[in-house]
Design a protein around this motif. Structure first.
Motif, PDB file in Angstrom:
ATOM      1  N   GLY A  32      66.028   7.615  70.492  1.00  0.00           N
ATOM      2  CA  GLY A  32      67.062   8.516  69.992  1.00  0.00           C
ATOM      3  C   GLY A  32      66.748   9.041  68.606  1.00  0.00           C
ATOM      4  O   GLY A  32      66.400   8.279  67.716  1.00  0.00           O
ATOM      5  N   PRO A  33      66.870  10.350  68.425  1.00  0.00           N
ATOM      6  CA  PRO A  33      66.512  10.900  67.115  1.00  0.00           C
ATOM      7  C   PRO A  33      67.512  10.533  66.015  1.00  0.00           C
ATOM      8  O   PRO A  33      67.148  10.444  64.853  1.00  0.00           O
ATOM      9  CB  PRO A  33      66.495  12.409  67.345  1.00  0.00           C
ATOM     10  CG  PRO A  33      67.350  12.630  68.544  1.00  0.00           C
ATOM     11  CD  PRO A  33      67.245  11.386  69.370  1.00  0.00           C
ATOM     12  N   THR A  34      68.763  10.297  66.359  1.00  0.00           N
ATOM     13  CA  THR A  34      69.764   9.978  65.340  1.00  0.00           C
ATOM     14  C   THR A  34      70.477   8.681  65.705  1.00  0.00           C
ATOM     15  O   THR A  34      70.426   8.216  66.838  1.00  0.00           O
ATOM     16  CB  THR A  34      70.802  11.109  65.212  1.00  0.00           C
ATOM     17  OG1 THR A  34      71.498  11.236  66.446  1.00  0.00           O
ATOM     18  CG2 THR A  34      70.136  12.432  64.853  1.00  0.00           C
ATOM     19  N   VAL A  35      71.167   8.144  64.723  1.00  0.00           N
ATOM     20  CA  VAL A  35      71.917   6.908  64.948  1.00  0.00           C
ATOM     21  C   VAL A  35      73.068   7.116  65.937  1.00  0.00           C
ATOM     22  O   VAL A  35      73.280   6.271  66.808  1.00  0.00           O
ATOM     23  CB  VAL A  35      72.415   6.331  63.596  1.00  0.00           C
ATOM     24  CG1 VAL A  35      73.331   5.150  63.813  1.00  0.00           C
ATOM     25  CG2 VAL A  35      71.237   5.945  62.729  1.00  0.00           C
ATOM     26  N   PRO A  36      73.832   8.215  65.856  1.00  0.00           N
ATOM     27  CA  PRO A  36      74.878   8.405  66.868  1.00  0.00           C
ATOM     28  C   PRO A  36      74.348   8.497  68.297  1.00  0.00           C
ATOM     29  O   PRO A  36      75.007   8.034  69.235  1.00  0.00           O
ATOM     30  CB  PRO A  36      75.554   9.721  66.455  1.00  0.00           C
ATOM     31  CG  PRO A  36      75.332   9.808  64.993  1.00  0.00           C
ATOM     32  CD  PRO A  36      73.976   9.199  64.772  1.00  0.00           C
ATOM     33  N   ASP A  37      73.165   9.062  68.478  1.00  0.00           N
ATOM     34  CA  ASP A  37      72.548   9.084  69.802  1.00  0.00           C
ATOM     35  C   ASP A  37      72.276   7.666  70.298  1.00  0.00           C
ATOM     36  O   ASP A  37      72.489   7.353  71.472  1.00  0.00           O
ATOM     37  CB  ASP A  37      71.226   9.859  69.786  1.00  0.00           C
ATOM     38  CG  ASP A  37      71.423  11.347  69.750  1.00  0.00           C
ATOM     39  OD1 ASP A  37      72.460  11.819  70.257  1.00  0.00           O
ATOM     40  OD2 ASP A  37      70.532  12.040  69.222  1.00  0.00           O
ATOM     41  N   ARG A  38      71.816   6.826  69.419  1.00  0.00           N
ATOM     42  CA  ARG A  38      71.525   5.442  69.805  1.00  0.00           C
ATOM     43  C   ARG A  38      72.798   4.662  70.101  1.00  0.00           C
ATOM     44  O   ARG A  38      72.833   3.846  71.019  1.00  0.00           O
ATOM     45  CB  ARG A  38      70.722   4.763  68.704  1.00  0.00           C
ATOM     46  CG  ARG A  38      69.314   5.322  68.630  1.00  0.00           C
ATOM     47  CD  ARG A  38      68.458   4.551  67.667  1.00  0.00           C
ATOM     48  NE  ARG A  38      67.091   4.970  67.859  1.00  0.00           N
ATOM     49  CZ  ARG A  38      66.267   5.276  66.870  1.00  0.00           C
ATOM     50  NH1 ARG A  38      66.683   5.189  65.634  1.00  0.00           N
ATOM     51  NH2 ARG A  38      65.036   5.645  67.126  1.00  0.00           N
ATOM     52  N   ILE A  39      73.863   4.919  69.334  1.00  0.00           N
ATOM     53  CA  ILE A  39      75.137   4.247  69.600  1.00  0.00           C
ATOM     54  C   ILE A  39      75.690   4.683  70.951  1.00  0.00           C
ATOM     55  O   ILE A  39      76.165   3.867  71.736  1.00  0.00           O
ATOM     56  CB  ILE A  39      76.141   4.523  68.467  1.00  0.00           C
ATOM     57  CG1 ILE A  39      75.680   3.837  67.197  1.00  0.00           C
ATOM     58  CG2 ILE A  39      77.543   4.055  68.860  1.00  0.00           C
ATOM     59  CD1 ILE A  39      76.513   4.179  65.983  1.00  0.00           C
ATOM     60  N   LEU A  40      75.617   5.966  71.234  1.00  0.00           N
ATOM     61  CA  LEU A  40      76.085   6.466  72.523  1.00  0.00           C
ATOM     62  C   LEU A  40      75.250   5.892  73.667  1.00  0.00           C
ATOM     63  O   LEU A  40      75.792   5.534  74.720  1.00  0.00           O
ATOM     64  CB  LEU A  40      76.031   7.989  72.543  1.00  0.00           C
ATOM     65  CG  LEU A  40      76.550   8.662  73.795  1.00  0.00           C
ATOM     66  CD1 LEU A  40      78.030   8.357  73.983  1.00  0.00           C
ATOM     67  CD2 LEU A  40      76.318  10.153  73.720  1.00  0.00           C
ATOM     68  N   ALA A  41      73.947   5.774  73.464  1.00  0.00           N
ATOM     69  CA  ALA A  41      73.087   5.187  74.497  1.00  0.00           C
ATOM     70  C   ALA A  41      73.426   3.715  74.717  1.00  0.00           C
ATOM     71  O   ALA A  41      73.439   3.240  75.855  1.00  0.00           O
ATOM     72  CB  ALA A  41      71.622   5.344  74.101  1.00  0.00           C
ATOM     73  N   LEU A  42      73.733   2.990  73.653  1.00  0.00           N
ATOM     74  CA  LEU A  42      74.106   1.585  73.788  1.00  0.00           C
ATOM     75  C   LEU A  42      75.424   1.438  74.535  1.00  0.00           C
ATOM     76  O   LEU A  42      75.571   0.573  75.400  1.00  0.00           O
ATOM     77  CB  LEU A  42      74.198   0.934  72.415  1.00  0.00           C
ATOM     78  CG  LEU A  42      74.491  -0.556  72.394  1.00  0.00           C
ATOM     79  CD1 LEU A  42      73.339  -1.323  73.037  1.00  0.00           C
ATOM     80  CD2 LEU A  42      74.714  -1.023  70.977  1.00  0.00           C
ATOM     81  N   ASP A  43      76.379   2.308  74.236  1.00  0.00           N
ATOM     82  CA  ASP A  43      77.658   2.268  74.935  1.00  0.00           C
ATOM     83  C   ASP A  43      77.482   2.608  76.415  1.00  0.00           C
ATOM     84  O   ASP A  43      78.047   1.941  77.285  1.00  0.00           O
ATOM     85  CB  ASP A  43      78.631   3.241  74.277  1.00  0.00           C
ATOM     86  CG  ASP A  43      80.009   3.159  74.895  1.00  0.00           C
ATOM     87  OD1 ASP A  43      80.518   2.043  75.059  1.00  0.00           O
ATOM     88  OD2 ASP A  43      80.569   4.230  75.212  1.00  0.00           O
TER      89      ASP A  43
END
Length: 94
Positions: A32-43
Motif C-alpha cells: 500500500g502506498p499510504t497508511v490509510p490504504d494499509r489500514i483499509l487492507a487490514l480491515d
C-alpha cells in the motif's frame, strides 16, 4: 442428494474466492502506498478472515469456527478503530 452436493460445491467455490480476496488484501497491506490504504487492507483482511472461517465452519459442520470468527471480528473492529485514531491524532490515549 443432488442439493447437498450443490451446496458443498458452492461453499468450496466461495472459499476459493474468499481466499483469493485475502491474498489481494495481503498484497495491498504489504504494498500500500499510504497508511490509510494499509489500514483499509487490514480491515478488509479481517472481514475476509471472518468470512473464510464461517465458510469453513459450514463446510466442516463444526460450531467452533463460528466462535473463532466472532473473536476475529471483535479484534478486527478494535484494531481498525485504534489505528484510525492513531493516524488522525498521532496519539492513542486522550
Amino acid at each position: 442428494m443432488t442439493g447437498h452436493m450443490f451446496i458443498e460445491t458452492t461453499i468450496v467455490c466461495c472459499m476459493v474466492a474468499v481466499g483469493i480476496a485475502m491474498l489481494l488484501c495481503l498484497w495491498r497491506l504489504l504494498r500500500g502506498p499510504t497508511v490509510p490504504d494499509r489500514i483499509l487492507a487490514l480491515d478488509t483482511l479481517s472481514v475476509t478472515a471472518v468470512a473464510e472461517l464461517m465458510l469453513l465452519g459450514m463446510h466442516l459442520d463444526s460450531p467452533i469456527y463460528f466462535e473463532a470468527a466472532l473473536v476475529i471480528a471483535m479484534l478486527g473492529f478494535s484494531s481498525t478503530v485504534v489505528l484510525c485514531k492513531y493516524v488522525l491524532r498521532r496519539d492513542i490515549v486522550e
